[in-house]
Design a protein around this motif. Structure first.
Motif, PDB file in Angstrom:
ATOM      1  N   ASP A   1      11.595   2.682   0.484  1.00  0.00           N
ATOM      2  CA  ASP A   1      12.752   2.245  -0.306  1.00  0.00           C
ATOM      3  C   ASP A   1      13.329   0.854  -0.617  1.00  0.00           C
ATOM      4  N   SER A   2      12.836  -0.082   0.205  1.00  0.00           N
ATOM      5  CA  SER A   2      13.308  -1.282   0.128  1.00  0.00           C
ATOM      6  C   SER A   2      12.459  -2.423  -0.547  1.00  0.00           C
ATOM      7  N   SER A   3      11.170  -2.150  -0.775  1.00  0.00           N
ATOM      8  CA  SER A   3      10.493  -3.103  -1.204  1.00  0.00           C
ATOM      9  C   SER A   3      10.228  -2.772  -2.942  1.00  0.00           C
ATOM     10  N   ARG A   4      10.156  -3.909  -3.472  1.00  0.00           N
ATOM     11  CA  ARG A   4      10.203  -4.130  -5.076  1.00  0.00           C
ATOM     12  C   ARG A   4       8.839  -4.200  -5.326  1.00  0.00           C
ATOM     13  N   ASN A   5       7.861  -4.072  -4.451  1.00  0.00           N
ATOM     14  CA  ASN A   5       6.579  -3.893  -4.892  1.00  0.00           C
ATOM     15  C   ASN A   5       6.089  -2.536  -4.839  1.00  0.00           C
ATOM     16  N   GLU A   6       5.137  -2.158  -5.618  1.00  0.00           N
ATOM     17  CA  GLU A   6       4.382  -0.553  -5.673  1.00  0.00           C
ATOM     18  C   GLU A   6       3.644  -0.560  -3.923  1.00  0.00           C
ATOM     19  N   LEU A   7       3.926   0.311  -3.314  1.00  0.00           N
ATOM     20  CA  LEU A   7       3.416   0.622  -1.934  1.00  0.00           C
ATOM     21  C   LEU A   7       2.408   1.649  -2.058  1.00  0.00           C
ATOM     22  N   TYR A   8       1.126   1.514  -1.450  1.00  0.00           N
ATOM     23  CA  TYR A   8      -0.038   2.309  -1.424  1.00  0.00           C
ATOM     24  C   TYR A   8      -0.312   2.619   0.122  1.00  0.00           C
ATOM     25  N   LEU A   9      -0.536   3.723   0.394  1.00  0.00           N
ATOM     26  CA  LEU A   9      -0.804   4.300   1.634  1.00  0.00           C
ATOM     27  C   LEU A   9      -2.403   4.535   1.864  1.00  0.00           C
ATOM     28  N   ASN A  10      -3.281   4.031   2.469  1.00  0.00           N
ATOM     29  CA  ASN A  10      -4.554   4.294   2.486  1.00  0.00           C
ATOM     30  C   ASN A  10      -5.112   4.762   1.130  1.00  0.00           C
ATOM     31  N   PRO A  11      -5.049   4.000   0.045  1.00  0.00           N
ATOM     32  CA  PRO A  11      -5.452   4.530  -1.196  1.00  0.00           C
ATOM     33  C   PRO A  11      -6.884   4.837  -1.500  1.00  0.00           C
ATOM     34  N   ASP A  12      -7.122   5.792  -1.895  1.00  0.00           N
ATOM     35  CA  ASP A  12      -8.382   6.351  -2.235  1.00  0.00           C
ATOM     36  C   ASP A  12      -8.981   5.722  -3.611  1.00  0.00           C
TER      37      ASP A  12
ATOM     38  N   LYS B   1      -2.775   0.012   5.768  1.00  0.00           N
ATOM     39  CA  LYS B   1      -3.919   0.616   6.242  1.00  0.00           C
ATOM     40  C   LYS B   1      -4.031   0.789   7.805  1.00  0.00           C
ATOM     41  N   LYS B   2      -4.617   1.435   8.238  1.00  0.00           N
ATOM     42  CA  LYS B   2      -4.787   1.340   9.653  1.00  0.00           C
ATOM     43  C   LYS B   2      -5.563   0.354  10.101  1.00  0.00           C
ATOM     44  N   LEU B   3      -5.276  -0.431  11.208  1.00  0.00           N
ATOM     45  CA  LEU B   3      -6.025  -1.605  11.663  1.00  0.00           C
ATOM     46  C   LEU B   3      -7.055  -1.176  12.674  1.00  0.00           C
ATOM     47  N   ILE B   4      -8.542  -1.670  12.111  1.00  0.00           N
ATOM     48  CA  ILE B   4      -9.451  -1.348  12.963  1.00  0.00           C
ATOM     49  C   ILE B   4      -9.381  -1.917  14.459  1.00  0.00           C
ATOM     50  N   THR B   5      -9.666  -1.135  15.387  1.00  0.00           N
ATOM     51  CA  THR B   5      -9.327  -1.854  16.802  1.00  0.00           C
ATOM     52  C   THR B   5     -10.224  -2.961  17.046  1.00  0.00           C
ATOM     53  N   ARG B   6      -9.845  -3.978  17.495  1.00  0.00           N
ATOM     54  CA  ARG B   6     -10.476  -5.164  18.148  1.00  0.00           C
ATOM     55  C   ARG B   6     -10.794  -6.077  16.716  1.00  0.00           C
TER      56      ARG B   6
ATOM     57  N   GLN C   1      -9.823 -18.417 -10.539  1.00  0.00           N
ATOM     58  CA  GLN C   1      -8.549 -18.226  -9.905  1.00  0.00           C
ATOM     59  C   GLN C   1      -8.217 -16.819 -10.330  1.00  0.00           C
ATOM     60  N   ALA C   2      -7.767 -15.996  -9.394  1.00  0.00           N
ATOM     61  CA  ALA C   2      -7.395 -14.443  -9.720  1.00  0.00           C
ATOM     62  C   ALA C   2      -6.009 -14.516 -10.260  1.00  0.00           C
ATOM     63  N   SER C   3      -5.571 -14.136 -11.136  1.00  0.00           N
ATOM     64  CA  SER C   3      -4.271 -13.884 -11.827  1.00  0.00           C
ATOM     65  C   SER C   3      -3.523 -12.690 -10.887  1.00  0.00           C
ATOM     66  N   ARG C   4      -4.234 -11.819 -10.398  1.00  0.00           N
ATOM     67  CA  ARG C   4      -3.497 -10.454  -9.847  1.00  0.00           C
ATOM     68  C   ARG C   4      -3.741 -10.924  -8.206  1.00  0.00           C
ATOM     69  N   ARG C   5      -2.728 -10.177  -7.598  1.00  0.00           N
ATOM     70  CA  ARG C   5      -2.506 -10.499  -6.192  1.00  0.00           C
ATOM     71  C   ARG C   5      -2.219  -9.240  -5.536  1.00  0.00           C
ATOM     72  N   ILE C   6      -2.674  -8.973  -4.198  1.00  0.00           N
ATOM     73  CA  ILE C   6      -2.833  -7.975  -3.399  1.00  0.00           C
ATOM     74  C   ILE C   6      -2.150  -8.309  -2.114  1.00  0.00           C
ATOM     75  N   ILE C   7      -1.194  -7.618  -1.492  1.00  0.00           N
ATOM     76  CA  ILE C   7      -0.748  -8.076  -0.344  1.00  0.00           C
ATOM     77  C   ILE C   7      -1.267  -6.685   0.720  1.00  0.00           C
ATOM     78  N   LEU C   8      -1.904  -6.941   1.718  1.00  0.00           N
ATOM     79  CA  LEU C   8      -2.272  -5.996   2.647  1.00  0.00           C
ATOM     80  C   LEU C   8      -1.779  -6.140   3.767  1.00  0.00           C
ATOM     81  N   ILE C   9      -1.310  -4.995   4.468  1.00  0.00           N
ATOM     82  CA  ILE C   9      -0.692  -4.732   5.868  1.00  0.00           C
ATOM     83  C   ILE C   9      -1.591  -3.759   6.661  1.00  0.00           C
ATOM     84  N   GLU C  10      -2.050  -4.203   7.780  1.00  0.00           N
ATOM     85  CA  GLU C  10      -2.768  -3.081   8.576  1.00  0.00           C
ATOM     86  C   GLU C  10      -1.984  -3.026   9.833  1.00  0.00           C
ATOM     87  N   ILE C  11      -2.047  -1.837  10.482  1.00  0.00           N
ATOM     88  CA  ILE C  11      -1.015  -1.446  11.661  1.00  0.00           C
ATOM     89  C   ILE C  11      -1.782  -0.497  12.595  1.00  0.00           C
ATOM     90  N   GLU C  12      -1.473  -0.417  13.577  1.00  0.00           N
ATOM     91  CA  GLU C  12      -1.927   0.560  14.390  1.00  0.00           C
ATOM     92  C   GLU C  12      -1.997   1.850  13.884  1.00  0.00           C
TER      93      GLU C  12
END
Length: 254
Positions: A132-143, A161-166, A108-119
């Motif tokens: 500006d409103s999120s309490r979490n640390e945000l990362y845009l397309n992290p390398d 991240k970018k949502l892959i089409t289909r 059972q992983a103790s760490r948690r990642i939330i992933l959002i993908e959008i066009e």
């Protein structure tokens, strides 16, 4: 479709490892001698929609005894989903969290990642909307550097991240909020394809996740491999399955 025919179909094919589209067509022709190919296509759709049959691959089916995957949505996820749908109502997106994988993993992983993908046209706008409103640390397309030095040390990072089409996604409604989540097929491909991001889920843990997911839930392998192909991982994933869980997928990958 009359319930009695559905029950007969289950009795006819329930002990079979698999059956073909042609065999299913002949079964229906016994009850409907004049059945047309177009109407039969709707019969197939109806059976899959009711989770009576599930496809192993194109033209090959099995009676489905497994539920569809529908993970529980946390309050944090619902809040983020509401922000997304309020501001980007028409943008295709999906949201999920790695905590869902604890159901399948050995540890059972103790760490948690939330992933959002959008066009892709909305990726940066979404990032600044939440920044500006999120309490979490945000990362845009992290390398790789961001993953290794920042995300790995963050308690609950949110990755945009970018949502892959289909992409295989599905609409959910929770607390009167309508949003999209990835299907299990997409999750399985993503955690294989993005080994740097999901480094802690690799090796034997990845095998456990795949085995438990395939054993416990309905998987549309045509959808899974189609998405894997878009991510240029189709043959890799097929080989991974053949090497580590052949008994579960032998009828699918041969």
């Amino acid at each position: 479709m009359p319930k009695i025919i559905e029950n007969r179909l289950i009795e006819e094919f329930k002990d079979r490892e698999h059956f073909t589209r042609e065999e299913l067509f002949e079964f229906y022709r016994y009850f409907e001698p004049d059945l047309k190919a177009g109407t039969f296509g709707w019969r197939i759709y109806d059976l899959k929609d009711k989770n009576i049959i599930r496809p192993l691959k194109r033209g090959l089916y099995v009676i489905s005894y497994k539920p569809k995957y529908k993970p529980e949505i946390s309050p944090d996820l619902i809040k983020l989903a509401k922000r997304i749908t309020d501001k980007f109502e028409d943008a295709k997106h999906c949201i999920w969290e790695t905590e869902w994988l604890n159901e399948f993993s050995q540890h059972q992983a103790s760490r948690r990642i939330i992933l959002i993908e959008i066009e892709k046209d909305f990726v940066e706008s979404l990032y600044y909307e939440l920044k500006d409103s999120s309490r979490n640390e945000l990362y845009l397309n992290p390398d790789d550097k961001a993953i290794n030095f920042y995300i790995a040390e963050s308690d609950c990072p949110v990755i945009i991240k970018k949502l892959i089409t289909r992409s295989p996604i599905a609409r959910r409604t929770e607390k009167r909020v309508e949003f999209y989540t990835p299907l299990l097929e997409k999750i399985l491909v993503d955690i294989y394809a993005e080994e740097k991001l999901f480094y802690y889920l690799q090796s034997s843990e990845l095998m456990h996740i795949y085995e438990n997911a395939i054993s416990n839930y309905t998987i549309n392998f045509t959808k899974l491999f189609s998405y894997a192909k878009r991510r240029e991982k189709e043959q890799d994933i097929k080989q991974f399955m053949a090497n580590h869980m052949y008994h579960l997928v032998k009828d699918i990958i041969e």
